[in-house]
Design a protein around this motif. Structure first.
Motif, PDB file in Angstrom:
ATOM      1  N   VAL A   1      30.516  -9.953 -29.237  1.00 50.38           N
ATOM      2  CA  VAL A   1      29.921  -8.578 -30.298  1.00 50.38           C
ATOM      3  C   VAL A   1      30.779  -8.990 -31.590  1.00 50.38           C
ATOM      4  CG1 VAL A   1      30.691  -6.168 -30.609  1.00 50.38           C
ATOM      5  CG2 VAL A   1      30.255  -7.084 -28.152  1.00 50.38           C
TER       6      VAL A   1
ATOM      7  N   VAL B   1      28.454 -11.208 -33.519  1.00 49.37           N
ATOM      8  CA  VAL B   1      27.411 -10.493 -34.068  1.00 49.37           C
ATOM      9  C   VAL B   1      27.613  -9.473 -35.340  1.00 49.37           C
ATOM     10  CG1 VAL B   1      25.437  -8.858 -33.414  1.00 49.37           C
ATOM     11  CG2 VAL B   1      25.954 -10.829 -31.835  1.00 49.37           C
ATOM     12  N   ALA B   2      28.870  -8.707 -35.219  1.00 44.57           N
ATOM     13  CA  ALA B   2      29.122  -8.186 -36.321  1.00 44.57           C
ATOM     14  C   ALA B   2      29.185  -8.870 -37.559  1.00 44.57           C
ATOM     15  CB  ALA B   2      30.478  -7.335 -35.874  1.00 44.57           C
TER      16      ALA B   2
ATOM     17  N   CYS C   1      26.065  -9.578 -38.963  1.00 37.09           N
ATOM     18  CA  CYS C   1      25.313  -8.383 -39.658  1.00 37.09           C
ATOM     19  C   CYS C   1      25.931  -8.197 -41.044  1.00 37.09           C
ATOM     20  CB  CYS C   1      25.809  -6.972 -38.862  1.00 37.09           C
ATOM     21  SG  CYS C   1      24.767  -6.984 -37.370  1.00 37.09           S
TER      22      CYS C   1
ATOM     23  N   SER D   1      25.523  -3.553 -27.236  1.00 33.33           N
ATOM     24  CA  SER D   1      25.930  -3.722 -28.656  1.00 33.33           C
ATOM     25  C   SER D   1      24.901  -4.870 -29.099  1.00 33.33           C
ATOM     26  CB  SER D   1      27.432  -4.336 -28.820  1.00 33.33           C
ATOM     27  OG  SER D   1      28.179  -3.261 -28.141  1.00 33.33           O
ATOM     28  N   VAL D   2      24.689  -5.657 -28.298  1.00 31.81           N
ATOM     29  CA  VAL D   2      23.792  -6.860 -28.871  1.00 31.81           C
ATOM     30  C   VAL D   2      22.416  -6.836 -28.036  1.00 31.81           C
ATOM     31  CG1 VAL D   2      23.671  -9.377 -29.274  1.00 31.81           C
ATOM     32  CG2 VAL D   2      25.963  -8.215 -29.410  1.00 31.81           C
TER      33      VAL D   2
ATOM     34  N   THR E   1      23.563 -17.090 -30.748  1.00 31.81           N
ATOM     35  CA  THR E   1      23.644 -15.760 -30.103  1.00 31.81           C
ATOM     36  C   THR E   1      22.830 -16.060 -28.809  1.00 31.81           C
ATOM     37  OG1 THR E   1      23.386 -14.521 -32.075  1.00 31.81           O
ATOM     38  CG2 THR E   1      23.232 -13.424 -30.020  1.00 31.81           C
TER      39      THR E   1
ATOM     40  N   LEU F   1      17.633 -10.042 -37.843  1.00 34.01           N
ATOM     41  CA  LEU F   1      18.953  -9.150 -37.122  1.00 34.01           C
ATOM     42  C   LEU F   1      18.499  -8.395 -36.140  1.00 34.01           C
ATOM     43  CD1 LEU F   1      20.731  -7.851 -40.132  1.00 34.01           C
ATOM     44  CD2 LEU F   1      21.686  -9.087 -38.361  1.00 34.01           C
TER      45      LEU F   1
ATOM     46  N   THR G   1      20.368  -7.817 -32.544  1.00 33.80           N
ATOM     47  CA  THR G   1      20.978  -6.669 -32.005  1.00 33.80           C
ATOM     48  C   THR G   1      20.444  -5.748 -31.129  1.00 33.80           C
ATOM     49  OG1 THR G   1      20.185  -5.597 -34.163  1.00 33.80           O
ATOM     50  CG2 THR G   1      22.462  -6.697 -34.327  1.00 33.80           C
TER      51      THR G   1
ATOM     52  N   LYS H   1      16.376   0.655 -34.285  1.00 36.61           N
ATOM     53  CA  LYS H   1      16.264  -0.081 -35.793  1.00 36.61           C
ATOM     54  C   LYS H   1      14.840   0.135 -36.219  1.00 36.61           C
ATOM     55  CE  LYS H   1      20.126  -1.727 -34.834  1.00 36.61           C
ATOM     56  NZ  LYS H   1      20.456  -2.724 -33.693  1.00 36.61           N
TER      57      LYS H   1
ATOM     58  N   SER I   1      23.066  -1.665 -37.395  1.00 33.02           N
ATOM     59  CA  SER I   1      23.785  -2.603 -36.088  1.00 33.02           C
ATOM     60  C   SER I   1      25.141  -2.563 -36.381  1.00 33.02           C
ATOM     61  CB  SER I   1      23.482  -4.006 -36.302  1.00 33.02           C
ATOM     62  OG  SER I   1      21.984  -4.182 -36.275  1.00 33.02           O
TER      63      SER I   1
ATOM     64  N   ILE J   1      27.865  -1.242 -33.318  1.00 32.71           N
ATOM     65  CA  ILE J   1      28.763  -2.061 -32.798  1.00 32.71           C
ATOM     66  C   ILE J   1      30.277  -1.227 -33.005  1.00 32.71           C
ATOM     67  CG2 ILE J   1      30.187  -3.913 -33.415  1.00 32.71           C
ATOM     68  CD1 ILE J   1      27.449  -5.465 -34.113  1.00 32.71           C
TER      69      ILE J   1
END
Lengths: 251, 230
Positions: free
Chosen positions: A20, A23-24, A27, A87-88, B28, B85, B89, B96, B128, B132
């Protein structure tokens, strides 16, 4: 040590929290780059600030709805994994369906902590990851070419085939829902020793959840309360789940 | 900066966005696929890859088609940065996409323009980060609630997560589509009533049920087109 204590252990939090956090950071990187590109293009900073503010306010309520989804899944999968998934990359309706399908493959009758084992959990987690990777995979492989092609060719979408494609996608989901509702009806009608003597709680929960959803749709469409829509799926699920507790206590 | 310089700067930005987007998407993906194995090492139980393959055939194919369609439809709307993105996410349809579209409408940006690229990336990144943050705070608050969430009284609620989801979705999808839903629902109910052992393979039954729904949709679609041609 119960399975949920294992799934809520610090090491599991560390693995999920690390992803998480990654990924933050991604962003933030994209946001800073887009801001700088906007400034370089001569875009109005006030306009860009307004976009960020509106996106933040737009997202707060649906995010609370997603948090309710984390709560809903935390009873069977622990808290860290649903937290990561929602969250992802994930979405509540997707995660629950895939988790249920994976649970069946490992021999569980339902997605619940009572039947969960560490192996079942890791299998469910892997299937959840594999099934939703397409957007990321296709972006990696084709986005550059795809966007270039659209940029040159105008990017208009066709009529007939696209129209049916959209409907076929909806039909596929309708088929999926029918299969599960059919299984609840079947379990109730012929699941017990006598007809109509099987487990009726999934059917009742689905009914309560559907009624709640109908109420949400009524409020958002007829009463102008559009914000209700953000909570409609998670809210309906929680009301349905609450009904399951009440039914068990009363019946 | 003149228009040519601006265009050159934007092209460089776009090129770099694709490079960064590809790298972070692959990273990811590796992290998400690797996480169940890392958790398996922690919990002392690796995933059953055979069961994952069977599960993929039953339910993964449905999501693959849906994933491809989402990619084809949403990428042009979101542009490069926003697209990468958004697919990383998640929560596309429920969050989104409406968020990016409302941001774009607010500033009047057009699809395919540099302005749209910047606006949609800013919008999706902000959205996003909020998700989070809200989820991280919520999870922190959930930790003290764990004993309550694990109490015996609440277990029926967690055992019925899936029926609760399908009830809500049934209303959403069946509304206005009962012509499509009626036959698959009746056929599936009859099959599960007559062959109770099918309950353990519900996810496989999605395939015939989905095929029936798509076939009915195709017939209705053809009928509507014929009617409109007349």
């Amino acid at each position: 040590m119960t399975i949920l204590s294992q799934l809520n252990g610090p090491a599991v939090y560390a693995v999920c929290g690390g992803i998480v956090a990654f990924v933050a950071v991604v962003c933030v990187v994209f946001m800073v780059r887009a801001w700088r590109a906007g400034v370089a293009l001569g875009m109005d900073k006030a306009k860009m600030r307004r976009v960020i503010t509106s996106s933040v306010t737009f997202t707060v309520l649906p995010s609370v709805g997603i948090l309710l989804g984390v709560i809903a899944l935390s009873g069977s999968l622990g808290t860290p994994w649903p937290w990561l998934r929602l969250s992802v990359v994930g979405a509540l309706h997707y995660e629950t369906q895939v988790a249920q399908a994976a649970a069946e493959q490992v021999g569980m009758s339902s997605l619940s902590a009572a039947e969960m084992t560490p192996r079942a959990f890791t299998t469910i987690a892997l299937l959840m990851s594999v099934c939703i990777m397409w957007g990321m995979l296709l972006s990696t492989l084709f986005s550059k070419r795809y966007l270039k092609k659209l940029g040159g060719g105008g990017g208009t979408k066709g009529g007939g085939a696209a129209g049916f494609g959209d409907r076929a996608m909806t039909a596929m989901f309708i088929g999926l829902i029918c299969a599960y509702l059919g299984s609840y009806i079947g379990a109730f009608v012929s699941g017990g020793q006598f007809p109509f003597n099987g487990d009726w709680s999934p059917l009742a929960v689905a009914g309560v959840s559907a009624l709640t959803m109908a109420g949400c749709v009524y409020l958002s469409e007829k009463k102008g309360m559009a914000w209700v829509e953000s909570f409609s799926i998670a809210g309906s699920m929680l009301v349905g789940m609450a009904a399951a507790v009440l039914l068990r206590l009363w019946v | 900066m003149n228009e040519q310089d601006k265009q050159a700067a934007f092209d460089r930005y776009n090129e770099r966005t694709h490079t960064i987007g590809r790298v972070v998407s692959v990273t990811t993906l590796i992290l998400l696929i690797g996480a169940p194995f890392a958790l398996g090492a922690i919990l002392g139980a690796m995933p059953d890859v055979g069961a994952v393959a069977k599960g993929f055939v039953s339910v993964g194919l449905v999501w693959m088609v849906s994933g491809v369609a989402e990619y084809l439809i949403y990428t042009p709307m979101l542009g490069a940065g926003g697209g990468y993105l958004a697919f990383i996410t998640g929560n596309l349809i429920n969050m989104k996409i409406p968020c990016a579209i409302s941001a774009r409408d607010m500033v009047g940006a057009k699809t395919g323009t540099a302005e749209n690229e910047v606006i949609s990336t800013l919008s999706i990144a902000a959205s996003s980060l909020v998700t989070i943050l809200v989820l991280a705070l919520g999870v922190l608050l959930l930790v003290p609630l764990q004993p309550i969430l694990q109490s015996e009284v609440l277990q029926p609620a967690f055992a019925n997560v899936v029926p609760a989801l399908f009830g809500a979705m049934a209303y959403k999808y069946f509304r206005g589509s009962m012509k499509i839903a009626a036959i698959p629902l009746v056929v599936m109910s009859l099959l599960f009533i007559l062959i109770p052992s099918l309950t353990g393979s519900t996810s496989f039954m999605i395939i015939p049920s989905g095929a029936m729904a798509i076939a009915i949709t195709w017939l209705l679609y053809r009928y509507e087109r014929k009617s409109s041609d007349k």
